[in-house]
Write a protein that holds these residues in place. Structure first.
Motif, PDB file in Angstrom:
ATOM      1  N   LEU A  36      21.551  14.291 -19.447  1.00 52.50           N
ATOM      2  CA  LEU A  36      22.505  13.630 -18.551  1.00 52.50           C
ATOM      3  C   LEU A  36      21.905  12.358 -17.965  1.00 52.50           C
ATOM      4  CD1 LEU A  36      25.232  13.654 -17.098  1.00 52.50           C
ATOM      5  CD2 LEU A  36      24.177  15.061 -15.326  1.00 52.50           C
ATOM      6  N   ASP A  37      20.656  12.436 -17.519  1.00 50.35           N
ATOM      7  CA  ASP A  37      19.981  11.253 -16.978  1.00 50.35           C
ATOM      8  C   ASP A  37      19.913  10.152 -18.034  1.00 50.35           C
ATOM      9  OD1 ASP A  37      19.618  12.533 -14.584  1.00 50.35           O
ATOM     10  OD2 ASP A  37      17.490  12.989 -14.911  1.00 50.35           O
ATOM     11  N   ASN A  38      19.635  10.530 -19.276  1.00 48.24           N
ATOM     12  CA  ASN A  38      19.552   9.567 -20.364  1.00 48.24           C
ATOM     13  C   ASN A  38      20.901   8.888 -20.586  1.00 48.24           C
ATOM     14  OD1 ASN A  38      18.504   8.130 -22.521  1.00 48.24           O
ATOM     15  ND2 ASN A  38      18.829   9.767 -23.985  1.00 48.24           N
ATOM     16  N   ALA A  39      21.981   9.650 -20.538  1.00 53.01           N
ATOM     17  CA  ALA A  39      23.320   9.085 -20.720  1.00 53.01           C
ATOM     18  C   ALA A  39      23.663   8.124 -19.584  1.00 53.01           C
ATOM     19  CB  ALA A  39      24.354  10.207 -20.805  1.00 53.01           C
ATOM     20  N   GLN A  43      24.306   4.017 -19.868  1.00 54.50           N
ATOM     21  CA  GLN A  43      25.499   3.366 -19.323  1.00 54.50           C
ATOM     22  C   GLN A  43      25.109   2.226 -18.382  1.00 54.50           C
ATOM     23  OE1 GLN A  43      28.675   3.683 -20.089  1.00 54.50           O
ATOM     24  NE2 GLN A  43      29.285   2.170 -18.572  1.00 54.50           N
ATOM     25  N   GLN A  44      24.125   2.470 -17.536  1.00 56.54           N
ATOM     26  CA  GLN A  44      23.677   1.432 -16.605  1.00 56.54           C
ATOM     27  C   GLN A  44      23.058   0.258 -17.358  1.00 56.54           C
ATOM     28  OE1 GLN A  44      21.126   3.714 -14.045  1.00 56.54           O
ATOM     29  NE2 GLN A  44      22.760   4.189 -12.603  1.00 56.54           N
ATOM     30  N   LEU A  45      22.317   0.550 -18.412  1.00 55.50           N
ATOM     31  CA  LEU A  45      21.731  -0.518 -19.219  1.00 55.50           C
ATOM     32  C   LEU A  45      22.821  -1.353 -19.887  1.00 55.50           C
ATOM     33  CD1 LEU A  45      19.199  -1.840 -20.405  1.00 55.50           C
ATOM     34  CD2 LEU A  45      19.288  -0.165 -22.254  1.00 55.50           C
ATOM     35  N   HIS A  46      23.850  -0.712 -20.380  1.00 53.50           N
ATOM     36  CA  HIS A  46      24.979  -1.412 -20.995  1.00 53.50           C
ATOM     37  C   HIS A  46      25.681  -2.319 -19.971  1.00 53.50           C
ATOM     38  CE1 HIS A  46      28.258  -2.146 -23.756  1.00 53.50           C
ATOM     39  NE2 HIS A  46      29.130  -1.723 -22.863  1.00 53.50           N
ATOM     40  N   GLU A  47      25.888  -1.807 -18.769  1.00 53.73           N
ATOM     41  CA  GLU A  47      26.523  -2.604 -17.713  1.00 53.73           C
ATOM     42  C   GLU A  47      25.648  -3.794 -17.325  1.00 53.73           C
ATOM     43  OE1 GLU A  47      27.403   0.132 -14.568  1.00 53.73           O
ATOM     44  OE2 GLU A  47      28.867   1.225 -15.765  1.00 53.73           O
ATOM     45  N   ALA A  48      24.343  -3.572 -17.235  1.00 53.97           N
ATOM     46  CA  ALA A  48      23.427  -4.665 -16.884  1.00 53.97           C
ATOM     47  C   ALA A  48      23.411  -5.721 -17.988  1.00 53.97           C
ATOM     48  CB  ALA A  48      22.021  -4.110 -16.663  1.00 53.97           C
ATOM     49  N   GLU A  49      23.457  -5.277 -19.235  1.00 55.88           N
ATOM     50  CA  GLU A  49      23.485  -6.220 -20.355  1.00 55.88           C
ATOM     51  C   GLU A  49      24.764  -7.062 -20.325  1.00 55.88           C
ATOM     52  OE1 GLU A  49      22.852  -6.163 -25.208  1.00 55.88           O
ATOM     53  OE2 GLU A  49      23.411  -4.321 -24.163  1.00 55.88           O
ATOM     54  N   ASN A  50      25.899  -6.432 -20.027  1.00 54.95           N
ATOM     55  CA  ASN A  50      27.163  -7.173 -19.914  1.00 54.95           C
ATOM     56  C   ASN A  50      27.100  -8.193 -18.787  1.00 54.95           C
ATOM     57  OD1 ASN A  50      28.390  -5.915 -22.057  1.00 54.95           O
ATOM     58  ND2 ASN A  50      29.445  -4.379 -20.810  1.00 54.95           N
ATOM     59  N   ALA A  51      26.556  -7.802 -17.647  1.00 49.98           N
ATOM     60  CA  ALA A  51      26.434  -8.723 -16.515  1.00 49.98           C
ATOM     61  C   ALA A  51      25.523  -9.897 -16.871  1.00 49.98           C
ATOM     62  CB  ALA A  51      25.900  -7.980 -15.290  1.00 49.98           C
TER      63      ALA A  51
END
Length: 65
Positions: A36-39, A43-51
Motif C-alpha cells: 500500500l505504501d508503495n502504491a 501516485q505521489q511521484l506521478h503527481e510530482a512529475e506532472n507538476a
C-alpha cells in the motif's frame, strides 16, 4: 513408552503452530502495508512529475524580460 522429552515436544506442538500462524499473519500484514505504501508513493511521484512538467512548460513559455 515415549521418553518425557518427546512428550514435552509433542505437547508444545500446538503452541508452536499457533505462534507460527501468528507470525505468518503479521508477515502478510507487513507485506500488505508495504504494498500500500508503495502504491501511494507511486501516485505521489506521478503527481510530482506532472507538476514539474507544468512548471517546465510554464517556464519555457513565459515572457520574462
Amino acid at each position: 513408552m515415549i521418553p518425557p522429552l518427546v512428550c514435552a515436544q509433542l505437547d508444545d506442538l500446538p503452541n508452536n503452530v499457533d505462534t507460527l500462524k501468528n507470525y505468518i499473519v503479521l508477515l502478510f500484514g507487513v507485506v500488505g502495508s508495504l504494498t500500500l505504501d508503495n502504491a501511494v508513493l507511486k501516485q505521489q511521484l506521478h503527481e510530482a512529475e506532472n507538476a514539474l512538467c507544468k512548471v517546465n512548460a510554464a517556464a519555457t513559455t513565459s515572457r520574462i524580460p
